[in-house]
Design an enzyme around this catalytic site. Structure first.
Site, PDB file in Angstrom:
ATOM      1  N   SER A 139       0.800  -1.339   0.004  1.00  0.00           N
ATOM      2  CA  SER A 139      -0.054  -0.185   0.112  1.00  0.00           C
ATOM      3  C   SER A 139       0.999   1.282  -0.096  1.00  0.00           C
ATOM      4  O   SER A 139       2.114   1.163   0.237  1.00  0.00           O
ATOM      5  CB  SER A 139      -0.953   0.070   1.189  1.00  0.00           C
ATOM      6  OG  SER A 139      -0.137   0.284   2.339  1.00  0.00           O
ATOM      7  N   LYS A 140       0.210   2.372  -0.270  1.00  0.00           N
ATOM      8  CA  LYS A 140       0.738   3.592  -0.202  1.00  0.00           C
ATOM      9  C   LYS A 140       1.667   4.025   0.912  1.00  0.00           C
ATOM     10  O   LYS A 140       2.288   4.937   1.186  1.00  0.00           O
ATOM     11  CB  LYS A 140      -0.037   4.737  -0.573  1.00  0.00           C
ATOM     12  CG  LYS A 140      -0.594   4.839  -2.187  1.00  0.00           C
ATOM     13  CD  LYS A 140      -1.386   6.064  -2.369  1.00  0.00           C
ATOM     14  CE  LYS A 140      -1.566   6.333  -3.684  1.00  0.00           C
ATOM     15  NZ  LYS A 140      -2.511   5.238  -4.478  1.00  0.00           N
TER      16      LYS A 140
END
Ligand code: GLU
Length: 479
Positions: free
Chosen positions: A254-255
């Site tokens: 994920s970011k």
């Protein structure tokens, strides 16, 4: 058909920029197809017209091309089994759904989304699996007619048979979904859009796909796909569900930990070769344990049987390391061409290649270039520490001497600049100074910094006049 008849596909949904996880799926398909002389299809799975956007189709294609992944059939290049956008194939899906309906392998379902939601909630509350309860499975014709008369529009639901569903995954071995674990599923929505499973299988059949290589997140879809193959009387392809990319904390990538798309990595200055190399290495141990590999080498060596089923934890520092290695491996003129886009302020300088060479050892990603090249620009204001180097008695002597030498020995190239520096160093080493004590005042006077590219490169790029001017300015500030 080419090669040994192998045909694979990469089937992204154009609902966002190309994620590294998807790029990895594309990569495995590509390595396999290219290594075996098979064909590769690019298919846009854009049935979700609300979330799909042609802009993302373009950017996915551009990113794949940038990575060096190519395909033989696709929305942009055409091919014998097109169209290659699912949104242009609705007639095909409708025809197949109708056939399954007529053969009694599917049935109209009038349940509304609200009713389905309610059933799901109830099942959860009662601790039952939330499979479709089959209420529309055996509706009498009269009931159907009255629901239609009410204005309800039917979806088409696949009638799942009794019995286990098993298949041999090329990575996981035999996978069995016991009878009763797969509920009847939608193959055509009431608004006329196809369900995901029907569209995927229809296309894989009609496009002649022999191997479906995709992420583990699709493993639970495979029994539904197998049932559709069975119902259509088609033999299924071979399946391989590769592991997913994970963050160091074990969660889906994920970011939170940094960039996740190909585009972001491209903008940060990762090389396509390095990204491909890293994405492959995450689950693949090339024979001989070699780590740094160019794409063509990977194509030669790749084999699906070398893939590992263990989770692939994305390690950004390893990727940086690998990028640096690929920077060094790349033919220098090509690197310089690539680098231009990352240092627009410098790229038209006639000695840009020297500037790149000067910082090569300190550059892990091309995006660092502007920062690394800063010393070539205007000198920084001196801080207290820097002033000590320049304005002490020794510093002044060195600078004055440098000024004279710059006039007496005007250099034309890097070698000439090196010569001037060694003469300057020689003079002061004889007087008992260390090399650093000679060169630091000069560096600080020229750039305002204690660190930066080798002085010889700075001098070569500026030429004697600018270098002398910089020294003069530094000396004049000390008065
Ligand atoms: N369109 C699906 C996705 O983007 C892939 C489907 C498949 O590979 O079967 O995840």
């Amino acid at each position: 058909m080419e090669g040994n008849g192998i045909k694979v596909r990469f089937a992204p949904s154009p609902t966002g920029e190309l994620h590294l996880g998807s790029a990895r799926t594309a990569l495995f398909n590509w390595l396999f197809a290219r290594g075996k002389g098979g064909r590769m299809v690019l298919r846009m799975e854009d049935t979700d017209q609300e979330r799909s956007d042609p802009r993302f189709e373009d950017s996915i294609i551009a990113d794949l091309r940038w990575l060096g992944i190519d395909w033989d059939e696709g929305p942009d290049v055409g091919g014998p089994n097109g169209p290659y956008r699912q949104s242009e194939r609705f007639e095909v899906y409708r025809g197949l759904a109708k056939r399954l309906l007529e053969e009694g392998k599917a049935y109209p379902c009038y349940c509304t989304p609200e009713e389905l939601e309610e059933k799901k909630k109830k099942a959860l509350e009662e601790g039952r699996p939330s499979l479709y309860d089959g209420s529309c499975r055996e509706l009498p014709e009269s009931r159907r007619a009255s629901l239609e008369a009410e204005g309800r529009r039917a979806a088409i639901r696949f009638r799942v048979r009794e019995g286990d569903i098993a298949f041999r995954d090329l990575l996981h071995g035999w996978v069995v979904f016991p009878s009763g674990t797969v509920g009847d599923f939608i193959i055509m929505r009431s608004d006329g859009r196809p369900g995901f499973h029907l569209a995927v299988v229809a296309d894989d059949v009609l496009m002649g796909i022999t191997h479906v290589i995709r992420g583990e997140d699709h493993l639970s879809n495979t029994p539904r796909h197998l049932l559709i193959y069975e119902a259509l009387g088609e033999s299924p392809p071979q399946f391989l569900h590769h592991s997913l990319l994970l963050d160091p904390d074990g969660g889906k990538m994920s970011k939170r930990f940094g960039a996740v798309t190909v585009r972001e990595h491209r903008e940060a200055g990762y090389l396509p070769e390095a990204l491909l190399n890293y994405l492959a290495l995450l689950s693949w141990s090339p024979p001989g344990g070699k780590e740094v590999m160019r794409p063509e080498e990977m194509v030669r060596e790749f084999d699906l049987s070398g893939l590992s089923a263990s989770p692939a934890v994305f390690d950004r520092s390893k990727l940086r390391w690998l990028n640096q290695r690929h920077i060094r491996l790349m033919p220098f003129p090509r690197l310089v061409e690539l680098a231009r886009a990352y240092a627009p302020g410098w790229s038209s300088h006639p000695l840009f290649h020297l500037m790149v060479e000067a910082v090569l050892d300190n550059m892990a990603v091309l995006g660092e270039l502007p920062k690394l090249l800063e010393p070539f620009g205007e000198p920084k204001e001196l801080g207290e520490k820097e002033e000590e180097w320049v304005y002490g008695e020794t510093g002044r002597k060195i600078l004055e001497r440098a000024q004279v030498l710059f006039r007496e020995m005007p250099w034309k190239d890097l070698d000439g600049a090196k010569d001037v520096l060694s003469v300057l160093k020689g003079i002061f080493l004889e007087r008992g100074l260390q090399a650093k004590e000679v060169l630091m005042p000069l560096r600080v006077a020229l750039t305002g910094r204690e660190e930066g590219p080798p002085l010889s490169y700075l001098l070569a790029v500026w030429g004697p006049e600018e270098a002398a001017e910089r020294v003069k300015r530094a000396l004049s500030r000390s008065c």
